[in-house]
Write an enzyme that holds these catalytic residues in place. Structure first.
Site, PDB file in Angstrom:
ATOM      1  N   ARG A   8      57.206  33.230  29.585  1.00  0.00           N
ATOM      2  CA  ARG A   8      55.850  33.251  29.220  1.00  0.00           C
ATOM      3  C   ARG A   8      55.731  33.641  27.858  1.00  0.00           C
ATOM      4  NH1 ARG A   8      53.374  37.321  33.134  1.00  0.00           N
ATOM      5  NH2 ARG A   8      51.456  36.800  32.098  1.00  0.00           N
ATOM      6  N   ASN A  34      44.361  41.177  29.392  1.00  0.00           N
ATOM      7  CA  ASN A  34      45.575  40.171  28.906  1.00  0.00           C
ATOM      8  C   ASN A  34      46.667  40.841  28.182  1.00  0.00           C
ATOM      9  OD1 ASN A  34      43.724  38.318  29.782  1.00  0.00           O
ATOM     10  ND2 ASN A  34      42.830  37.794  27.534  1.00  0.00           N
ATOM     11  N   ASP A  91      48.836  38.982  26.026  1.00  0.00           N
ATOM     12  CA  ASP A  91      49.496  38.208  25.029  1.00  0.00           C
ATOM     13  C   ASP A  91      49.287  38.670  23.670  1.00  0.00           C
ATOM     14  OD1 ASP A  91      46.448  36.057  25.831  1.00  0.00           O
ATOM     15  OD2 ASP A  91      46.668  37.745  24.628  1.00  0.00           O
ATOM     16  N   HIS A 110      46.549  46.122  31.067  1.00  0.00           N
ATOM     17  CA  HIS A 110      47.636  45.761  31.850  1.00  0.00           C
ATOM     18  C   HIS A 110      48.948  45.632  30.949  1.00  0.00           C
ATOM     19  CE1 HIS A 110      44.421  43.545  34.565  1.00  0.00           C
ATOM     20  NE2 HIS A 110      44.693  45.060  34.734  1.00  0.00           N
ATOM     21  N   CYS A 167      62.226  50.441  30.144  1.00  0.00           N
ATOM     22  CA  CYS A 167      63.304  50.415  31.297  1.00  0.00           C
ATOM     23  C   CYS A 167      62.392  50.523  32.625  1.00  0.00           C
ATOM     24  CB  CYS A 167      64.335  51.366  31.058  1.00  0.00           C
ATOM     25  SG  CYS A 167      63.845  52.874  31.449  1.00  0.00           S
ATOM     26  N   CYS A 216      69.093  49.538  30.129  1.00  0.00           N
ATOM     27  CA  CYS A 216      68.464  50.503  29.318  1.00  0.00           C
ATOM     28  C   CYS A 216      69.776  51.268  28.414  1.00  0.00           C
ATOM     29  CB  CYS A 216      67.394  51.551  30.030  1.00  0.00           C
ATOM     30  SG  CYS A 216      66.990  53.128  28.973  1.00  0.00           S
ATOM     31  N   THR A 271      37.056  36.379  32.913  1.00  0.00           N
ATOM     32  CA  THR A 271      37.643  36.926  33.911  1.00  0.00           C
ATOM     33  C   THR A 271      37.090  36.419  35.164  1.00  0.00           C
ATOM     34  OG1 THR A 271      38.656  38.738  34.711  1.00  0.00           O
ATOM     35  CG2 THR A 271      36.325  39.062  33.505  1.00  0.00           C
ATOM     36  N   SER A 272      37.990  36.163  36.221  1.00  0.00           N
ATOM     37  CA  SER A 272      37.610  35.748  37.437  1.00  0.00           C
ATOM     38  C   SER A 272      36.958  36.961  38.412  1.00  0.00           C
ATOM     39  CB  SER A 272      38.522  34.960  38.101  1.00  0.00           C
ATOM     40  OG  SER A 272      39.550  35.954  38.532  1.00  0.00           O
ATOM     41  N   ASN A 296      31.392  32.762  30.605  1.00  0.00           N
ATOM     42  CA  ASN A 296      32.408  32.152  31.592  1.00  0.00           C
ATOM     43  C   ASN A 296      31.882  30.632  31.798  1.00  0.00           C
ATOM     44  OD1 ASN A 296      34.155  31.417  33.825  1.00  0.00           O
ATOM     45  ND2 ASN A 296      34.494  33.446  34.057  1.00  0.00           N
TER      46      ASN A 296
END
Ligand code: BV8
Length: 262
Positions: free
Chosen positions: A72, A104, A106, A121, A129, A151, A192-193, A217
């Site tokens: 990803r 997100n 990203d 998130h 670690c 680590c 967002t769902s 959306n």
């Protein structure tokens, strides 16, 4: 998309005291990043994110989960912010107060120039670690595409610095998001769902605190009862809000080279 609602929201946005924005995977879809509810690809096609993004999955098969995150991260290398990200970055200076909260991982909001991004998130481009969360140099992680390195501090395995299912959200970010649902007078829920808690509850919490809530959306099922709904792609709807609110043409947010190194 209902034109009169669009114009109404544009005027609310221009006069808002405090704008809250919650984004999900959908705002990055026009940058070419598959959303979570789209099917997984490659080796992981037969797995649900909920079953891969967990401590248990990592402990059971660290190489497999590590390689999913590496894949990803590699996919992110040639992706750039789209007009939706750029409008949100522009709004940070255009409205009195804006609190941006994203699910997100990203980093595209930062790449678009948003000055403060609250990542509920985590961020897939950071590594820590497994045992104590010691930060791990990204160069060390990048040199180990197949198996997570150890680590240097405690010897436990490296893992992506994202919040897996069953893990608590970063306390400070969660508090900021909660505050925004209480104090914002206009709260956007974009791309967002609404499947993942506790982020999915923020729109309703803002509504209950008296904010005008606006969902952006293409999927009408993502609408929040009692909120406003602008059906469409965020990369199209958001520039239209700026056009109707400030008279700035949508083309301004197209195809800019990102001002910040991605
Ligand atoms: C926690 C990081 C305390 C990894 C992710 C109730 C309360 C609390 C917890 C729970 C609860 N019920 C269940 C739980 C447990 C769990 C949960 O929610 N499970 C789900 C499956 C039911 N929650 C947790 O574990 C959270 N932790 O609450 O801690 C706790 C602890 C233990 C037990 C109880 C409580 C942690 C959740 C964080 C998980 N990590 N990501 C990684 O990314 O690698 S979540 C993952 O899903 C991503 O972050 C993603 O952003 C997020 C949500 O998905 P969406 O962003 O909405 O993406 P999706 O594909 O679903 O939808 C895309 C949408 O975009 C669609 O609507 C589509 O129509 C739209 N779209 C498409 N194109 C566009 C568009 N929109 C606009 N424009 C477009 N162009």
């Amino acid at each position: 998309m209902n034109k009169s609602d669009l114009i109404k929201v544009a005027h609310l946005l221009k006069s808002a005291r405090h704008v809250g924005v919650l984004t999900g995977a959908g705002i990055s879809a026009e940058s070419g990043i598959p959303t979570f509810r789209d099917s997984q690809t490659g080796l992981w096609a037969n797995f649900k994110v909920e079953d891969l993004a967990t401590r248990e999955a990592f402990e059971c098969n660290p190489d497999f989960v590590w390689q999913w995150h590496v894949a990803r991260r590699i996919m992110l290398i040639n992706t750039f912010p789209n007009p939706g990200h750029r409008v949100i970055a522009w709004l940070a200076d255009a409205v009195d107060q804006l609190t941006l909260i994203t699910q997100n991982v990203d980093g595209l909001h930062q790449a678009a120039g948003s000055p403060i991004v609250h990542e509920l998130h985590g961020n897939i481009k950071r590594t820590k670690c497994f045992k104590y969360g010691h930060p791990i140099e990204q160069s060390l992680a990048d040199n180990h595409p197949d198996s997570p390195p150890e680590c240097p501090v405690c010897g436990s395995l490296a893992r992506p610095d994202v919040v897996w299912f069953g893990e608590v959200l970063p306390t400070k970010v969660f508090g900021i998001a909660n505050d925004a649902t209480i104090h914002a007078d206009l709260f956007f829920v974009i791309g967002t769902s609404g499947h993942v808690q506790p982020a999915a509850a923020f729109g309703l919490m803002a509504l209950e605190s008296g904010a005008t809530v606006v969902v952006i959306n293409p999927d009408p099922d993502s609408a929040i009862p009692g909120g406003m709904f602008l059906q469409g792609l965020s990369g199209v709807v958001l520039p239209q809000l700026v056009k109707h609110g400030w008279g700035i043409p949508a083309s301004v947010f197209q195809d800019q080279v990102s001002t910040r190194k991605f």
